[in-house]
Scaffold this motif. Structure first.
Motif, PDB file in Angstrom:
ATOM      1  N   MET A   1       0.842  -1.202   0.000  1.00 32.25           N
ATOM      2  CA  MET A   1       0.000   0.000   0.000  1.00 32.25           C
ATOM      3  C   MET A   1       0.877   1.253   0.000  1.00 32.25           C
ATOM      4  SD  MET A   1      -3.035  -1.125   2.675  1.00 32.25           S
ATOM      5  CE  MET A   1      -4.442  -0.455   1.792  1.00 32.25           C
ATOM      6  N   ASP A   2       0.254   2.412  -0.307  1.00 26.97           N
ATOM      7  CA  ASP A   2       0.993   3.665  -0.391  1.00 26.97           C
ATOM      8  C   ASP A   2       1.594   4.055   0.953  1.00 26.97           C
ATOM      9  OD1 ASP A   2      -0.890   5.594  -2.851  1.00 26.97           O
ATOM     10  OD2 ASP A   2       0.513   3.935  -3.053  1.00 26.97           O
ATOM     11  N   HIS A   3       2.605   4.922   0.894  1.00 21.91           N
ATOM     12  CA  HIS A   3       3.241   5.449   2.104  1.00 21.91           C
ATOM     13  C   HIS A   3       2.176   6.084   3.011  1.00 21.91           C
ATOM     14  CE1 HIS A   3       6.250   7.214   4.686  1.00 21.91           C
ATOM     15  NE2 HIS A   3       5.671   8.399   4.544  1.00 21.91           N
ATOM     16  N   GLY A   4       2.275   5.833   4.276  1.00 22.77           N
ATOM     17  CA  GLY A   4       1.312   6.368   5.230  1.00 22.77           C
ATOM     18  C   GLY A   4       0.193   5.407   5.553  1.00 22.77           C
ATOM     19  N   LEU A   5       0.087   4.326   4.765  1.00 17.47           N
ATOM     20  CA  LEU A   5      -0.904   3.303   5.032  1.00 17.47           C
ATOM     21  C   LEU A   5      -0.186   2.043   5.511  1.00 17.47           C
ATOM     22  CD1 LEU A   5      -3.306   3.886   2.023  1.00 17.47           C
ATOM     23  CD2 LEU A   5      -3.588   4.609   4.380  1.00 17.47           C
ATOM     24  N   PRO A   6      -0.907   1.042   5.990  1.00 23.70           N
ATOM     25  CA  PRO A   6      -0.238  -0.134   6.550  1.00 23.70           C
ATOM     26  C   PRO A   6       0.731  -0.774   5.563  1.00 23.70           C
ATOM     27  CG  PRO A   6      -2.579  -0.207   7.022  1.00 23.70           C
ATOM     28  CD  PRO A   6      -2.368   0.935   6.095  1.00 23.70           C
ATOM     29  N   ASP A   7       1.847  -1.263   6.087  1.00 25.77           N
ATOM     30  CA  ASP A   7       2.791  -1.961   5.217  1.00 25.77           C
ATOM     31  C   ASP A   7       2.275  -3.372   4.929  1.00 25.77           C
ATOM     32  OD1 ASP A   7       3.365  -3.530   7.479  1.00 25.77           O
ATOM     33  OD2 ASP A   7       5.088  -2.300   8.028  1.00 25.77           O
ATOM     34  N   ASP A   8       2.937  -4.063   4.021  1.00 27.33           N
ATOM     35  CA  ASP A   8       2.458  -5.372   3.585  1.00 27.33           C
ATOM     36  C   ASP A   8       2.396  -6.371   4.729  1.00 27.33           C
ATOM     37  OD1 ASP A   8       2.256  -4.355   1.062  1.00 27.33           O
ATOM     38  OD2 ASP A   8       4.074  -5.306   0.277  1.00 27.33           O
ATOM     39  N   SER A   9       3.359  -6.295   5.645  1.00 28.72           N
ATOM     40  CA  SER A   9       3.369  -7.227   6.760  1.00 28.72           C
ATOM     41  C   SER A   9       2.137  -7.037   7.643  1.00 28.72           C
ATOM     42  CB  SER A   9       4.643  -7.043   7.590  1.00 28.72           C
ATOM     43  OG  SER A   9       4.632  -7.883   8.719  1.00 28.72           O
ATOM     44  N   THR A  10       1.762  -5.789   7.892  1.00 27.21           N
ATOM     45  CA  THR A  10       0.585  -5.506   8.711  1.00 27.21           C
ATOM     46  C   THR A  10      -0.682  -5.989   8.022  1.00 27.21           C
ATOM     47  OG1 THR A  10       1.659  -3.565   9.681  1.00 27.21           O
ATOM     48  CG2 THR A  10      -0.749  -3.666   9.806  1.00 27.21           C
ATOM     49  N   VAL A  11      -0.783  -5.732   6.716  1.00 22.13           N
ATOM     50  CA  VAL A  11      -1.949  -6.172   5.950  1.00 22.13           C
ATOM     51  C   VAL A  11      -2.059  -7.693   5.975  1.00 22.13           C
ATOM     52  CG1 VAL A  11      -2.976  -6.277   3.639  1.00 22.13           C
ATOM     53  CG2 VAL A  11      -2.011  -4.132   4.479  1.00 22.13           C
ATOM     54  N   ASN A  12      -0.944  -8.383   5.753  1.00 23.93           N
ATOM     55  CA  ASN A  12      -0.977  -9.850   5.754  1.00 23.93           C
ATOM     56  C   ASN A  12      -1.345 -10.404   7.122  1.00 23.93           C
ATOM     57  OD1 ASN A  12      -0.365 -10.214   3.044  1.00 23.93           O
ATOM     58  ND2 ASN A  12       1.841 -10.212   3.385  1.00 23.93           N
ATOM     59  N   THR A  13      -0.867  -9.743   8.181  1.00 23.15           N
ATOM     60  CA  THR A  13      -1.219 -10.189   9.532  1.00 23.15           C
ATOM     61  C   THR A  13      -2.717 -10.052   9.764  1.00 23.15           C
ATOM     62  OG1 THR A  13       0.950  -9.598  10.423  1.00 23.15           O
ATOM     63  CG2 THR A  13      -0.863  -9.758  11.994  1.00 23.15           C
ATOM     64  N   ALA A  14      -3.289  -8.927   9.348  1.00 23.25           N
ATOM     65  CA  ALA A  14      -4.730  -8.715   9.514  1.00 23.25           C
ATOM     66  C   ALA A  14      -5.534  -9.710   8.680  1.00 23.25           C
ATOM     67  CB  ALA A  14      -5.093  -7.284   9.141  1.00 23.25           C
ATOM     68  N   LEU A  15      -5.114  -9.956   7.450  1.00 18.35           N
ATOM     69  CA  LEU A  15      -5.829 -10.899   6.592  1.00 18.35           C
ATOM     70  C   LEU A  15      -5.740 -12.321   7.143  1.00 18.35           C
ATOM     71  CD1 LEU A  15      -4.887  -9.601   3.029  1.00 18.35           C
ATOM     72  CD2 LEU A  15      -7.133  -9.513   4.120  1.00 18.35           C
ATOM     73  N   ALA A  16      -4.596 -12.671   7.728  1.00 18.70           N
ATOM     74  CA  ALA A  16      -4.447 -14.010   8.310  1.00 18.70           C
ATOM     75  C   ALA A  16      -5.439 -14.220   9.461  1.00 18.70           C
ATOM     76  CB  ALA A  16      -3.021 -14.218   8.796  1.00 18.70           C
ATOM     77  N   LEU A  17      -5.768 -13.161  10.188  1.00 11.80           N
ATOM     78  CA  LEU A  17      -6.777 -13.261  11.236  1.00 11.80           C
ATOM     79  C   LEU A  17      -8.182 -13.228  10.638  1.00 11.80           C
ATOM     80  CD1 LEU A  17      -5.194 -11.005  13.997  1.00 11.80           C
ATOM     81  CD2 LEU A  17      -5.455 -13.485  14.038  1.00 11.80           C
ATOM     82  N   ALA A  18      -8.384 -12.446   9.593  1.00 13.41           N
ATOM     83  CA  ALA A  18      -9.709 -12.372   8.965  1.00 13.41           C
ATOM     84  C   ALA A  18     -10.165 -13.727   8.446  1.00 13.41           C
ATOM     85  CB  ALA A  18      -9.690 -11.349   7.827  1.00 13.41           C
ATOM     86  N   VAL A  19      -9.250 -14.502   7.881  1.00 18.46           N
ATOM     87  CA  VAL A  19      -9.644 -15.786   7.304  1.00 18.46           C
ATOM     88  C   VAL A  19      -9.894 -16.856   8.362  1.00 18.46           C
ATOM     89  CG1 VAL A  19      -8.435 -15.281   5.147  1.00 18.46           C
ATOM     90  CG2 VAL A  19      -7.265 -16.617   6.914  1.00 18.46           C
ATOM     91  N   ARG A  20      -9.705 -16.513   9.644  1.00 17.41           N
ATOM     92  CA  ARG A  20     -10.095 -17.424  10.712  1.00 17.41           C
ATOM     93  C   ARG A  20     -11.600 -17.365  10.981  1.00 17.41           C
ATOM     94  NH1 ARG A  20      -7.533 -21.539  11.338  1.00 17.41           N
ATOM     95  NH2 ARG A  20      -9.061 -21.847  12.990  1.00 17.41           N
ATOM     96  N   ALA A  21     -12.319 -16.526  10.267  1.00 18.03           N
ATOM     97  CA  ALA A  21     -13.762 -16.401  10.474  1.00 18.03           C
ATOM     98  C   ALA A  21     -14.465 -17.726  10.166  1.00 18.03           C
ATOM     99  CB  ALA A  21     -14.329 -15.289   9.592  1.00 18.03           C
ATOM    100  N   PRO A  22     -15.592 -17.976  10.832  1.00 18.50           N
ATOM    101  CA  PRO A  22     -16.357 -19.182  10.524  1.00 18.50           C
ATOM    102  C   PRO A  22     -17.078 -19.047   9.190  1.00 18.50           C
ATOM    103  CG  PRO A  22     -17.575 -17.819  12.063  1.00 18.50           C
ATOM    104  CD  PRO A  22     -16.232 -17.151  11.874  1.00 18.50           C
ATOM    105  N   SER A  23     -17.305 -20.171   8.520  1.00 20.81           N
ATOM    106  CA  SER A  23     -18.054 -20.169   7.270  1.00 20.81           C
ATOM    107  C   SER A  23     -18.808 -21.475   7.131  1.00 20.81           C
ATOM    108  CB  SER A  23     -17.131 -19.958   6.064  1.00 20.81           C
ATOM    109  OG  SER A  23     -16.166 -20.997   5.968  1.00 20.81           O
TER     110      SER A  23
END
Length: 329
Positions: A1-23
């Motif tokens: 993402m652009d400067h000033g927004l989350p870096d790739d590591s932060t985004v990947n960490t958040a997405l790794a938690l998001a995919v723990r959602a039930p389905s």
């Protein structure tokens, strides 16, 4: 993402938690795209279990839960998510566009984010210990902030829910497409989706609440006592795609709150997958004032209960698409 927004590591960490959602059936029906200044959530129609969820009701609920998981994960990482739901009328599968702004994490953000990795669908019987009214009030309050209603089923409403669950189970038992789909989505020992044999419980004729008959269940959970689970109905004022998405977010909030308190949970949608049974729940349980979206079993596990293995998830790389639309990013 652009400067000033989350870096790739932060985004990947958040997405790794998001995919723990039930389905539903653990099909994990989400796709994510990361733009220059936003993250986008899409429903993946290729993962529709047509025998179970022909109108994609459960899939949208599942994606809503993943969206809320993402918001909680980012909040704990120092970013507040501004969500634009159904941002593209021409593409109903584009469920959300998420913009991020700096945020000071709270202790609640950290607690709920940590809970994501501990939350499980626990199909075992729950103990007779009562749930304090304050706990149920808390989950009700948090669902309400996301546009959903939580209704605790009393004596007669509970009877109705039990009857609809048994009816749904009997109909599905006579549905070859449904049964094939259920077997195909469960019983696997090594897979990144579906319900593994180690996480399924064998149904017993004397059980009050009918459960889905997943393939090769590991055990009958060792319980000889009745199931004392409370039943909560999560509903919305409308029943369109937006309402289902918001209901999924509320389901996530309820599940994470309950888990953080120490309660066990199991999400149920089988009777609501059949239109006439869904109407019956709306009429006899909700007095025709709301649309039922999910039923939740909630309660305390016996102190002797062992921890269950975590159900599998696909990797972030498997659910992340290249972003193609510069205008939307």
């Amino acid at each position: 993402m652009d400067h000033g927004l989350p870096d790739d590591s932060t985004v990947n960490t958040a997405l790794a938690l998001a995919v723990r959602a039930p389905s539903v059936h653990n099909v994990q029906p989400w796709r994510w795209r990361v733009g220059a200044r936003s993250i986008h959530l899409y429903l993946d129609p290729a993962r529709t279990p047509t025998g179970t969820d022909p109108d994609q009701r459960d899939l949208v609920l599942s994606c809503g839960a993943a969206l809320h998981h993402l918001r909680i994960a980012f909040a704990a990482l120092g970013w507040s998510a501004v969500v634009h739901r159904l941002p593209n009328p021409a593409d109903p599968n584009h469920l959300a566009a998420i913009e991020l702004v700096r945020h000071r994490p709270t202790s609640l953000d950290a607690a709920l984010s940590a809970t994501i990795s501990r939350r499980q669908t626990d199909r075992r019987h729950y103990s007779s210990w009562p749930i304090p009214h304050g706990y149920l009030g808390l989950v009700t309050e948090r669902a309400a902030t996301l546009g959903a209603i939580v209704t605790q089923a009393g004596d007669r409403p509970r009877e109705v829910l039990v009857e609809t669950m048994r009816t749904a189970a009997a109909r599905h038992a006579d549905d070859p497409e449904y049964r094939f789909e259920l077997v195909n989505r469960s019983g696997r020992h090594s897979s990144d989706d579906g319900v593994p044999t180690r996480n399924a419980c064998r149904a017993r004729p004397r059980d009050e609440l009918s459960a889905r008959e997943f393939a090769a269940p590991a055990s009958a959970d060792g319980a000889h006592e009745p199931d004392y689970a409370e039943l909560l109905v999560i509903s919305t004022s409308a029943d369109n795609r937006l309402s289902r998405l918001r209901a999924g977010e509320a389901i996530s909030a309820v599940l994470l709150t309950a888990t953080n308190i120490g309660l066990a949970t199991c999400l149920l949608t089988e009777p609501l997958e059949l239109a006439d049974l869904r109407r019956r729940v709306r009429h006899e349980v909700l007095d025709d004032i709301a649309q039922p979206q999910a039923i939740l079993r909630v309660g305390w596990l016996p102190t002797s209960a062992l921890s269950l293995p975590m159900t599998p998830r696909r990797s972030v790389a498997d659910v992340l698409d290249p972003f193609e639309s510069a205008a939307a990013g």
